[in-house]
Design an enzyme around this catalytic site. Structure first.
Site, PDB file in Angstrom:
ATOM      1  N   CYS A  45     -14.757  22.124  74.458  1.00  0.00           N
ATOM      2  CA  CYS A  45     -13.097  22.334  73.835  1.00  0.00           C
ATOM      3  C   CYS A  45     -13.433  23.837  74.030  1.00  0.00           C
ATOM      4  O   CYS A  45     -12.688  24.195  74.600  1.00  0.00           O
ATOM      5  CB  CYS A  45     -12.649  21.880  72.661  1.00  0.00           C
ATOM      6  SG  CYS A  45     -12.062  19.523  73.294  1.00  0.00           S
TER       7      CYS A  45
ATOM      8  N   CYS B  15     -13.062  19.423  62.570  1.00  0.00           N
ATOM      9  CA  CYS B  15     -13.354  19.444  64.059  1.00  0.00           C
ATOM     10  C   CYS B  15     -14.217  18.098  64.289  1.00  0.00           C
ATOM     11  O   CYS B  15     -13.926  17.381  65.252  1.00  0.00           O
ATOM     12  CB  CYS B  15     -13.837  20.799  64.594  1.00  0.00           C
ATOM     13  SG  CYS B  15     -12.702  21.604  65.245  1.00  0.00           S
TER      14      CYS B  15
HETATM   15  C1  HEC Z   1     -11.166  17.480  71.241  1.00  0.00           C
HETATM   16  C2  HEC Z   1     -11.673  19.084  71.405  1.00  0.00           C
HETATM   17  C3  HEC Z   1     -12.205  20.359  69.941  1.00  0.00           C
HETATM   18  C4  HEC Z   1     -14.231  19.597  69.271  1.00  0.00           C
HETATM   19  C5  HEC Z   1     -14.742  19.296  70.429  1.00  0.00           C
HETATM   20  C6  HEC Z   1     -13.913  20.547  68.769  1.00  0.00           C
HETATM   21  N1  HEC Z   1     -12.898  21.247  68.635  1.00  0.00           N
HETATM   22 FE1  HEC Z   1     -12.862  23.449  67.466  1.00  0.00          FE
HETATM   23  N2  HEC Z   1     -11.255  22.724  67.110  1.00  0.00           N
HETATM   24  C7  HEC Z   1      -9.907  21.745  68.005  1.00  0.00           C
HETATM   25  C8  HEC Z   1      -8.747  22.351  68.263  1.00  0.00           C
HETATM   26  C9  HEC Z   1      -7.868  21.736  68.772  1.00  0.00           C
HETATM   27  C10 HEC Z   1      -8.828  23.285  67.029  1.00  0.00           C
HETATM   28  C11 HEC Z   1      -7.360  23.962  66.557  1.00  0.00           C
HETATM   29  C12 HEC Z   1      -6.687  24.856  67.635  1.00  0.00           C
HETATM   30  C13 HEC Z   1      -7.916  25.897  67.773  1.00  0.00           C
HETATM   31  O1  HEC Z   1      -7.626  27.421  67.048  1.00  0.00           O
HETATM   32  O2  HEC Z   1      -8.266  26.233  68.901  1.00  0.00           O
HETATM   33  C14 HEC Z   1      -9.835  23.598  66.391  1.00  0.00           C
HETATM   34  C15 HEC Z   1     -10.433  25.109  65.727  1.00  0.00           C
HETATM   35  C16 HEC Z   1     -11.546  25.020  65.491  1.00  0.00           C
HETATM   36  C17 HEC Z   1     -11.669  26.429  65.456  1.00  0.00           C
HETATM   37  C18 HEC Z   1     -10.923  27.071  64.125  1.00  0.00           C
HETATM   38  C19 HEC Z   1     -10.537  28.682  65.458  1.00  0.00           C
HETATM   39  C20 HEC Z   1      -9.257  29.531  64.524  1.00  0.00           C
HETATM   40  O3  HEC Z   1      -9.699  30.960  64.564  1.00  0.00           O
HETATM   41  O4  HEC Z   1      -9.011  29.510  63.897  1.00  0.00           O
HETATM   42  C21 HEC Z   1     -13.681  26.710  64.914  1.00  0.00           C
HETATM   43  C22 HEC Z   1     -14.570  27.630  64.169  1.00  0.00           C
HETATM   44  C23 HEC Z   1     -13.797  25.290  65.836  1.00  0.00           C
HETATM   45  N3  HEC Z   1     -12.549  24.405  66.179  1.00  0.00           N
HETATM   46  C24 HEC Z   1     -14.714  25.117  66.039  1.00  0.00           C
HETATM   47  C25 HEC Z   1     -15.855  23.730  66.384  1.00  0.00           C
HETATM   48  C26 HEC Z   1     -17.027  24.033  66.270  1.00  0.00           C
HETATM   49  C27 HEC Z   1     -18.377  23.544  65.657  1.00  0.00           C
HETATM   50  C28 HEC Z   1     -16.949  21.661  67.069  1.00  0.00           C
HETATM   51  C29 HEC Z   1     -18.133  21.396  66.913  1.00  0.00           C
HETATM   52  C30 HEC Z   1     -18.439  20.736  66.284  1.00  0.00           C
HETATM   53  C31 HEC Z   1     -15.618  21.894  67.802  1.00  0.00           C
HETATM   54  N4  HEC Z   1     -15.359  23.135  66.887  1.00  0.00           N
HETATM   55  C32 HEC Z   1     -15.232  20.521  68.413  1.00  0.00           C
HETATM   56  C33 HEC Z   1     -10.515  21.046  68.664  1.00  0.00           C
HETATM   57  C34 HEC Z   1     -11.831  21.013  68.916  1.00  0.00           C
END
Ligand code: HEC
Ligand code: HEC
Length: 258
Positions: free
Chosen positions: A177, A219
């Site tokens: 993502c 997440c």
């Molecule tokens: C299916 C898609 C998806 C996956 C896979 C995913 N995330 Fe996310 N994540 C998101 C979404 C949607 C948000 C909220 C919007 C954004 O800030 O990206 C988010 C937000 C975040 C944020 C906050 C960013 C900010 O500035 O507010 C972090 C840190 C993060 N994810 C870390 C991770 C980590 C570490 C993993 C793996 C363990 C992970 N994500 C896996 C979709 C995903």
């Protein structure tokens, strides 16, 4: 049933995503650049920013005298002015004495235990979150500056591996993502690069503060994977790696995010 529906929904949006353009990760960008204009405006105005409440709560706890032991302020100054903001911008750090990665919340707990002679506040407790928010806010505007050489090098490599492992029922990695699809929408949310410079942050979605550990947990739940314990080695490695990706981005604590 509900869970199945949610996972269908998620898989549905992911298929849409995969059909879209693949975005390569170029410039390092804060989550700030991906949220709505109204959310940015809310973050920028200290009177509007709901996260400032946690800063204020943290400030009070910082100078509060515990039943036994010493207040944080008695060693670090009434408003934390004796803490070095450049040093705060380096967290998570490698600590030789502790033999591993120490995050800001770990450091605060260590201080409660070793310096203030009080019982450390449990992870995820509101008080610890407020203290972490207050301390991190002191370094607002400082560029994130996590060490990448020396002892940190091999630890960050392990964090990098975790970031690329597929977790959970949807069988995706963090990188799927946050590296491939920043700028794309999933369930109405615009995917960012998953940077750590805004944390602890206020989440409009939950109406609560989340530190980086909690955000990762959220997440992992989205990925329908088992979250790591707050003090698990995996949590520390992932957080250190994420913060090292944020090197150079200004600390925004308390950021406002969806
Ligand atoms: C299916 C898609 C998806 C996956 C896979 C995913 N995330 Fe996310 N994540 C998101 C979404 C949607 C948000 C909220 C919007 C954004 O800030 O990206 C988010 C937000 C975040 C944020 C906050 C960013 C900010 O500035 O507010 C972090 C840190 C993060 N994810 C870390 C991770 C980590 C570490 C993993 C793996 C363990 C992970 N994500 C896996 C979709 C995903
Ligand atoms: C008796 C004095 C004392 C008290 C009380 C105390 N600390 Fe500390 N604190 C220290 C010392 C000494 C260090 C530096 C030594 C170390 O790194 O362990 C430190 C380090 C820190 C650091 C890391 C600073 C850096 O630049 O790396 C933070 C953050 C911190 N304390 C927060 C707190 C908080 C929050 C409280 C209250 C819950 C608190 N401290 C209570 C003495 C104290």
């Amino acid at each position: 049933m509900i869970q199945l529906a949610i996972s269908r929904l998620l898989l549905g949006s992911l298929t849409l995503l995969l059909a879209g353009t693949v975005w390569a990760l170029g410039e390092v960008k804060s989550g700030y650049d991906y949220v709505k204009d109204e959310t940015r405006a809310m973050q920028d105005d200290d009177f509007e920013n709901p996260g400032m409440l946690a800063v204020e709560q943290g400030r009070e706890l910082f100078s509060k005298m515990p039943d036994s032991g010493k207040s944080c302020a008695s060693c670090h100054g009434e408003a934390g002015e004796k803490l070095d903001v450049k040093s705060l911008a380096r967290y998570p750090i490698y600590d030789k004495e502790q033999g591993g990665i120490v995050r800001l919340e770990d450091r605060i707990r260590n201080c409660q235990k070793d310096q203030a002679s009080t019982e450390p506040v449990p992870y995820y407790d509101h008080e610890l979150l407020a203290l972490e928010t207050f301390v991190r806010n002191l370094a607002r505007g400082e560029p994130v500056n996590v060490q990448t050489d020396g002892e940190m090098e091999s630890l960050l490599k392990k964090g990098d591996e975790l970031y690329h492992i597929r977790f959970g029922l949807i069988d995706m990695s963090c990188a799927h993502c946050h590296d491939m699809y920043p700028g794309q929408y999933i369930r109405g949310q615009r995917i960012s690069q998953g940077q750590g410079n805004g944390f602890p942050a206020y989440r409009l979605d939950t109406g609560e503060m989340a530190n980086l550990d909690l955000r990762i947990k959220q997440c992992l739940t989205l990925m329908r994977a088992e979250p790591f314990a707050p003090d698990a080695e995996e949590s520390k490695l992932l957080e250190a790696y994420i913060m090292s990706r944020s090197n150079g981005l200004k600390i925004e604590t308390p950021a406002v995010r969806y």
